[in-house]
Design a protein around this motif. Sequence first.
Motif, PDB file in Angstrom:
ATOM      1  N   SER A  82      12.237  61.878 125.775  1.00 11.45           N
ATOM      2  CA  SER A  82      13.702  61.983 125.017  1.00 11.45           C
ATOM      3  C   SER A  82      14.482  60.038 125.077  1.00 11.45           C
ATOM      4  N   ARG A  83      15.290  59.811 123.693  1.00 11.50           N
ATOM      5  CA  ARG A  83      15.850  58.510 124.053  1.00 11.50           C
ATOM      6  C   ARG A  83      16.995  59.024 123.035  1.00 11.50           C
ATOM      7  N   ASN A  84      18.539  59.040 123.189  1.00 12.49           N
ATOM      8  CA  ASN A  84      19.943  58.586 122.663  1.00 12.49           C
ATOM      9  C   ASN A  84      19.433  57.830 121.740  1.00 12.49           C
ATOM     10  N   ASP A 101      17.949  53.742 124.131  1.00 12.70           N
ATOM     11  CA  ASP A 101      18.256  53.030 125.338  1.00 12.70           C
ATOM     12  C   ASP A 101      17.280  51.965 126.205  1.00 12.70           C
ATOM     13  N   TYR A 102      17.798  51.309 126.821  1.00 16.82           N
ATOM     14  CA  TYR A 102      17.218  49.881 126.748  1.00 16.82           C
ATOM     15  C   TYR A 102      16.083  49.019 125.460  1.00 16.82           C
ATOM     16  N   GLY A 103      16.971  49.334 124.169  1.00 18.89           N
ATOM     17  CA  GLY A 103      16.335  48.272 123.174  1.00 18.89           C
ATOM     18  C   GLY A 103      17.255  48.433 122.563  1.00 18.89           C
ATOM     19  N   ALA A 104      16.227  47.517 120.759  1.00 22.40           N
ATOM     20  CA  ALA A 104      16.507  48.109 119.686  1.00 22.40           C
ATOM     21  C   ALA A 104      16.017  47.531 118.773  1.00 22.40           C
ATOM     22  N   GLY A 105      15.943  48.533 116.909  1.00 24.61           N
ATOM     23  CA  GLY A 105      15.158  47.638 116.169  1.00 24.61           C
ATOM     24  C   GLY A 105      15.750  47.657 115.198  1.00 24.61           C
ATOM     25  N   THR A 122      12.327  46.263 123.610  1.00 25.75           N
ATOM     26  CA  THR A 122      12.689  46.526 124.520  1.00 25.75           C
ATOM     27  C   THR A 122      13.627  45.697 125.462  1.00 25.75           C
ATOM     28  N   ILE A 123      14.732  45.500 125.488  1.00 24.13           N
ATOM     29  CA  ILE A 123      15.473  44.389 126.176  1.00 24.13           C
ATOM     30  C   ILE A 123      16.014  45.048 128.187  1.00 24.13           C
ATOM     31  N   GLN A 124      14.846  44.170 128.513  1.00 21.85           N
ATOM     32  CA  GLN A 124      14.664  45.150 130.248  1.00 21.85           C
ATOM     33  C   GLN A 124      13.940  43.439 131.150  1.00 21.85           C
ATOM     34  N   VAL A 125      14.160  43.752 131.970  1.00 21.73           N
ATOM     35  CA  VAL A 125      13.908  42.404 132.815  1.00 21.73           C
ATOM     36  C   VAL A 125      12.660  42.917 133.607  1.00 21.73           C
ATOM     37  N   ARG A 127       9.754  44.342 131.894  1.00 21.99           N
ATOM     38  CA  ARG A 127       8.703  44.753 131.047  1.00 21.99           C
ATOM     39  C   ARG A 127       9.204  43.858 129.403  1.00 21.99           C
ATOM     40  N   ASN A 128       7.936  43.593 128.713  1.00 22.83           N
ATOM     41  CA  ASN A 128       8.686  43.331 127.288  1.00 22.83           C
ATOM     42  C   ASN A 128       7.802  43.723 127.094  1.00 22.83           C
ATOM     43  N   PHE A 129       8.150  44.877 125.518  1.00 25.07           N
ATOM     44  CA  PHE A 129       7.131  45.839 125.025  1.00 25.07           C
ATOM     45  C   PHE A 129       8.082  45.637 123.554  1.00 25.07           C
ATOM     46  N   ALA A 130       7.475  46.041 122.990  1.00 24.41           N
ATOM     47  CA  ALA A 130       7.178  45.857 121.286  1.00 24.41           C
ATOM     48  C   ALA A 130       6.388  46.545 120.506  1.00 24.41           C
ATOM     49  N   PHE A 131       6.823  47.009 119.100  1.00 21.72           N
ATOM     50  CA  PHE A 131       6.326  48.139 119.052  1.00 21.72           C
ATOM     51  C   PHE A 131       6.874  48.321 117.075  1.00 21.72           C
ATOM     52  N   CYS A 132       6.359  49.074 115.947  1.00 17.26           N
ATOM     53  CA  CYS A 132       6.376  49.315 115.145  1.00 17.26           C
ATOM     54  C   CYS A 132       5.655  51.131 114.863  1.00 17.26           C
TER      55      CYS A 132
END
Length: 139
Positions: A82-84, A101-105, A122-125, A127-132
């Motif tokens: 789970s993530r806040n 945590d670690y991202g925006a959407g 994600t906003i990490q150094v 990995r790059n990760f995108a989702f819908c």
Amino acid sequence: MKNLSSIVGLSLAVMVGSSFAADAPNIVGTWEATSGYWSQTGTDSNPAPAELSQKSVQQNIIIQVQQGNAFHGTTIRYSGESRNLAGVIGPDGRSLFFSIDYGAGTGLLSEEGNQMRYCGTTIQVTRNFAFCTIFKRVK
């Protein structure tokens, strides 16, 4: 005449302002993923092979508290992690803006308010990760 101009100007400003300030819909409750997809790669400093999936990364979003256009809750991933989540509803009453945590959407509520679209990165150094993900309200 100056007073009349001021009154007309003020009236127009109130009408224009009110057209951008839709009442916030109540989104408190549990939202269940119905479909989704994601993409992941490494970074220049942390190379990794690309992964693509036609499955949603989240299982549920639980919005616990809402005050006006602001809300917070939790995302539950299929792994059980789970993530806040912090978020706001845009002035149009349908646009959603999320921080996790670690991202925006961003997202969009259906006109009926029973479906939510949520896409992010994600906003990490490392990995790059995108989702819908598409969610439906279950309670």
